[in-house]
Design an enzyme around this catalytic site. Structure first.
Site, PDB file in Angstrom:
ATOM      1  N   TYR A  53      -0.931  38.792  22.238  1.00  0.00           N
ATOM      2  CA  TYR A  53      -1.904  37.940  23.127  1.00  0.00           C
ATOM      3  C   TYR A  53      -1.174  36.786  23.846  1.00  0.00           C
ATOM      4  O   TYR A  53       0.039  36.412  23.614  1.00  0.00           O
ATOM      5  CB  TYR A  53      -3.064  37.353  22.474  1.00  0.00           C
ATOM      6  CG  TYR A  53      -4.057  38.104  21.855  1.00  0.00           C
ATOM      7  CD1 TYR A  53      -5.174  38.842  22.684  1.00  0.00           C
ATOM      8  CD2 TYR A  53      -4.428  38.240  20.514  1.00  0.00           C
ATOM      9  CE1 TYR A  53      -5.960  39.423  22.287  1.00  0.00           C
ATOM     10  CE2 TYR A  53      -5.528  38.821  20.002  1.00  0.00           C
ATOM     11  CZ  TYR A  53      -6.494  39.631  20.970  1.00  0.00           C
ATOM     12  OH  TYR A  53      -7.558  40.240  20.513  1.00  0.00           O
ATOM     13  N   GLU A  99      -8.551  34.377  16.088  1.00  0.00           N
ATOM     14  CA  GLU A  99      -8.290  33.607  14.996  1.00  0.00           C
ATOM     15  C   GLU A  99      -7.631  32.227  15.691  1.00  0.00           C
ATOM     16  O   GLU A  99      -7.142  31.234  14.574  1.00  0.00           O
ATOM     17  CB  GLU A  99      -8.098  33.707  13.546  1.00  0.00           C
ATOM     18  CG  GLU A  99      -9.181  34.959  12.964  1.00  0.00           C
ATOM     19  CD  GLU A  99      -8.947  36.306  13.403  1.00  0.00           C
ATOM     20  OE1 GLU A  99      -9.988  36.716  14.175  1.00  0.00           O
ATOM     21  OE2 GLU A  99      -7.777  36.653  13.578  1.00  0.00           O
ATOM     22  N   ASN A 157     -11.273  40.547  26.232  1.00  0.00           N
ATOM     23  CA  ASN A 157     -11.124  40.659  24.922  1.00  0.00           C
ATOM     24  C   ASN A 157     -12.321  40.840  24.111  1.00  0.00           C
ATOM     25  O   ASN A 157     -13.223  40.017  23.915  1.00  0.00           O
ATOM     26  CB  ASN A 157     -10.318  39.810  24.091  1.00  0.00           C
ATOM     27  CG  ASN A 157      -9.792  40.037  22.530  1.00  0.00           C
ATOM     28  OD1 ASN A 157      -9.348  41.163  22.409  1.00  0.00           O
ATOM     29  ND2 ASN A 157     -10.449  39.282  21.796  1.00  0.00           N
ATOM     30  N   GLU A 158     -12.662  42.158  23.651  1.00  0.00           N
ATOM     31  CA  GLU A 158     -13.736  42.546  22.800  1.00  0.00           C
ATOM     32  C   GLU A 158     -15.196  41.583  23.586  1.00  0.00           C
ATOM     33  O   GLU A 158     -16.017  41.152  23.088  1.00  0.00           O
ATOM     34  CB  GLU A 158     -13.708  41.859  21.451  1.00  0.00           C
ATOM     35  CG  GLU A 158     -12.935  42.884  20.759  1.00  0.00           C
ATOM     36  CD  GLU A 158     -12.596  41.994  19.375  1.00  0.00           C
ATOM     37  OE1 GLU A 158     -12.414  43.096  18.317  1.00  0.00           O
ATOM     38  OE2 GLU A 158     -13.060  40.950  19.144  1.00  0.00           O
ATOM     39  N   GLU A 234      -6.697  47.755  18.054  1.00  0.00           N
ATOM     40  CA  GLU A 234      -6.815  46.775  16.818  1.00  0.00           C
ATOM     41  C   GLU A 234      -6.975  47.500  15.522  1.00  0.00           C
ATOM     42  O   GLU A 234      -7.944  47.709  15.107  1.00  0.00           O
ATOM     43  CB  GLU A 234      -7.513  45.533  16.888  1.00  0.00           C
ATOM     44  CG  GLU A 234      -7.083  44.453  17.998  1.00  0.00           C
ATOM     45  CD  GLU A 234      -7.955  43.474  18.300  1.00  0.00           C
ATOM     46  OE1 GLU A 234      -8.626  42.868  16.964  1.00  0.00           O
ATOM     47  OE2 GLU A 234      -7.838  42.632  18.921  1.00  0.00           O
ATOM     48  N   TYR A 301      -2.153  37.274   7.170  1.00  0.00           N
ATOM     49  CA  TYR A 301      -2.933  38.448   7.353  1.00  0.00           C
ATOM     50  C   TYR A 301      -2.842  39.812   6.480  1.00  0.00           C
ATOM     51  O   TYR A 301      -3.375  40.735   6.882  1.00  0.00           O
ATOM     52  CB  TYR A 301      -2.814  38.885   8.738  1.00  0.00           C
ATOM     53  CG  TYR A 301      -3.996  39.419   9.467  1.00  0.00           C
ATOM     54  CD1 TYR A 301      -4.971  38.501  10.279  1.00  0.00           C
ATOM     55  CD2 TYR A 301      -4.178  40.920   9.377  1.00  0.00           C
ATOM     56  CE1 TYR A 301      -5.880  39.218  10.799  1.00  0.00           C
ATOM     57  CE2 TYR A 301      -5.380  41.380  10.076  1.00  0.00           C
ATOM     58  CZ  TYR A 301      -6.177  40.623  10.554  1.00  0.00           C
ATOM     59  OH  TYR A 301      -7.239  41.106  11.444  1.00  0.00           O
TER      60      TYR A 301
END
Length: 587
Positions: A53, A99, A157-158, A234, A301
């Site tokens: 990103y 996040e 994005n989404e 993803e 993560y």
């Protein structure tokens, strides 16, 4: 010169089929000195592509102040990936989620009254256009069509998880093309009807994001895109953590099984994340489902590479799947870089201290307001903010209400701690005011803006008002505390006799490094909640509530010789001592 093409439901590059096996590594969550290490480990695991990103708020932290240096040098990261033989996927959407604080949007957008995010709002689009005029020309020389490693760029994005403004998506797509982007463009969304309907464009490649049940996800995708390649943009092989919750883990064999099924189906896959890294500084995000939940400093993560870049069992399981799929022996993959040393430096005594409330005149330029104002109205994005006023007395057993505190407020009367009000569990505090009245100080921490969903517009500080019973209090002095530097703080020796006061205070200590530094981890056992700086670099937040018990310190942040460590403790420390150990603890 080459470009990624779509033919017969598959990707091709230079006429040859390409199944993308990609891993996400965010340059902004890894110190630049370790970019090569992480990218080489991606190659050693058998991957052919890296994805990242680009967070707008990192590159334009203040309006019209563009920043592409150090941790923000995305051009260097992309070039390095190309030099190491990796393809690159870039996701420069104005909004990234990830996040990350405010989903990558800069907090200064919130100072514009009436601005609408992620749609055809003229003010918002003007800010996006100006930013893209700076960003995109830095990327176009790195496109594969210009000899660079970038194969594809994401439009938004989404978006299907947020809105339905197809004109907005087209505006972003056309803006990329107008600025010279001629590689493959794509969208990414969850594999659900509403998401695929709202987040895609008919003439633009669509991809889907999920963590399990790939057959179901791709079947839903095929209902909308029967002739496009299968792409999981993803693959959630792990998950992120919130404060006050347990550390998430996922079994390596489960991840390997799902991954193998996708590869066998001919899908291209991007691991989110391959290496998570760290939410340094005040850049962690937050979520709001039933209540506000802030993301921790670590972005480990549970990825194939740990937060500090170590190989995990998941790494080995994924490498076995890739080797089997490619018909190779794992020994044919590039070698792993040498492990990075870990060092146990031991205990460091914090020998100096400074009370935060006593330092306000050195750290802030106060402003007068009738009502409490959120940070953004005062031009502040991150950190803390202090609200002060004089309240009349006498008052006995009255309830102090802080309406809409974002996110955590500590209350003091004449300097004495009264209690804490938290956004996720708001409750009034009973106070007694003497006849002569009292000074009321409220210290509010911005714990990270919401990065996903309908609560995205997340002002910080006291966003409504302060009441004693039903009576609003007016006439406030407000002290913005972005804490971009702790240099103005005036320290004094820690007193031998320390009483618990729950007043926020800075502590300072010194670590001497006499040999080549290794990575280390700061433990703050016996401390409550706060922030740590090393040589002026903000390592992030800690909190005794967990799950995170250590803060990661990459070796490049350490100097040979003297190293300054500053801790802002919001409540109290049992002993003003920290420990630098050689292993992480994520709870």
């Amino acid at each position: 010169m080459s470009s990624l093409q779509v033919k017969d439901k598959q990707f091709q590059i230079n006429g040859e089929p390409l199944q993308i096996i990609s891993g996400a590594i965010h340059y902004f969550r890894v110190v630049p000195e370790y970019w090569a290490d992480r990218l080489l480990k991606l190659k050693a695991c058998g991957f052919n592509t890296v994805e990242t990103y680009i967070p707008w708020n990192l590159h334009e932290p203040k309006e019209n102040e563009i920043y592409f240096e150090g941790l923000a040098d995305v051009e260097r990261f992309v070039r390095l990936a190309g030099e190491l033989g990796l393809h690159v996927i870039v996701r420069p959407s104005p909004y990234i989620c990830a996040e990350w604080e405010f989903g990558g949007l800069p907090a200064w957008l919130l100072q514009y009254d009436g601005l609408r995010l992620r749609c055809m709002d003229e003010t918002y689009l003007a800010k996006v256009d100006r930013y893209y005029d700076e960003l995109i020309p830095r990327l176009t020389p790195l496109l594969s069509t210009n000899g660079g490693p970038i194969l594809a760029l994401q439009i938004e994005n989404e978006y299907g998880s947020y809105g339905t403004d197809k004109n907005y998506l087209a505006f972003l797509r056309d803006g990329l093309k107008r600025r010279g982007v001629d590689v493959l463009l794509f969208t990414s969304d969850g594999p659900e009807d509403g998401m695929l309907q709202g987040g895609t464009l008919p003439d633009t490649l669509a991809t889907v994001n999920f963590g399990s049940r790939p057959e179901e996800a791709f079947a839903k995708f095929r209902e909308y895109r029967p002739d496009e390649p299968l792409v999981c943009m993803e693959f959630w092989n792990g998950w992120f953590d919130h404060w006050l919750k347990k550390h998430h883990t996922r079994a390596a064999d489960d991840v390997a099984n799902v991954f193998e099924r996708m590869l066998t189906a001919g899908a291209s896959v991007n691991f989110y994340m391959f290496h998570g890294g760290t939410n340094f500084g005040f850049y962690n995000g937050a979520n709001f489902n039933v209540k506000y939940e802030a993301t921790i400093t670590s972005y480990d993560y549970d990825s194939p590479l740990s937060e500090c870049g170590d190989e995990t069992e998941k790494f080995r399981a994924v490498r076995r799947v890739i080797a089997k799929h490619l018909g190779k022996d794992e020994g044919e993959f590039p070698p792993m870089p040498a492990p990075i040393a870990k060092t146990r430096y031991g205990r460091v005594e914090m020998k100096e201290t400074a009370d935060l409330l006593d330092q306000l005149s050195l750290l802030s330029e106060p402003v007068q307001r009738v009502c409490p104002e959120p940070m953004e109205r005062l031009g502040q994005s991150y950190g803390f903010i202090v609200y002060s006023t004089q309240v009349s007395g006498p008052r006995t057993g009255e309830k102090l209400h802080i309406q809409q505190v974002h996110d955590r407020a500590q209350v003091f009367l004449n300097g004495v701690y009264q209690g804490t009000v938290e956004r996720w569990a708001p409750a009034p505090i009973e106070v007694n005011i003497p006849a002569e009245g009292a000074r009321l100080d409220i210290v509010v921490e911005n714990m990270g803006r919401i990065n996903y969903g309908h609560m995205l517009k997340d002002f910080k500080g006291i966003t409504d008002g302060v009441r004693l019973n039903n009576q609003f209090q007016f006439d406030w002095t407000i002290y913005p505390l972005p804490l971009e530097s702790t240099a103005p703080v005036r320290f004094e020796p820690v007193p031998e006799a320390r009483e618990r006061s729950d007043r926020p205070a800075f502590y300072r200590g010194e670590l001497t490094v006499t040999e080549p530094a290794g990575d280390t981890f700061i433990r703050l056992d016996g401390w409550s909640k706060g922030v740590v700086w090393l040589n002026g670099f903000n390592l992030g937040r800690y909190w005794e509530q967990g799950p995170q018990r250590t803060l990661y310190v990459p070796a490049p942040l350490l100097r040979s010789g003297r190293n300054e460590i500053v801790v802002l403790e919001l409540h109290h420390a049992e002993q003003p001592v920290i420990e630098l150990t050689d292993s992480p603890d994520l709870g």
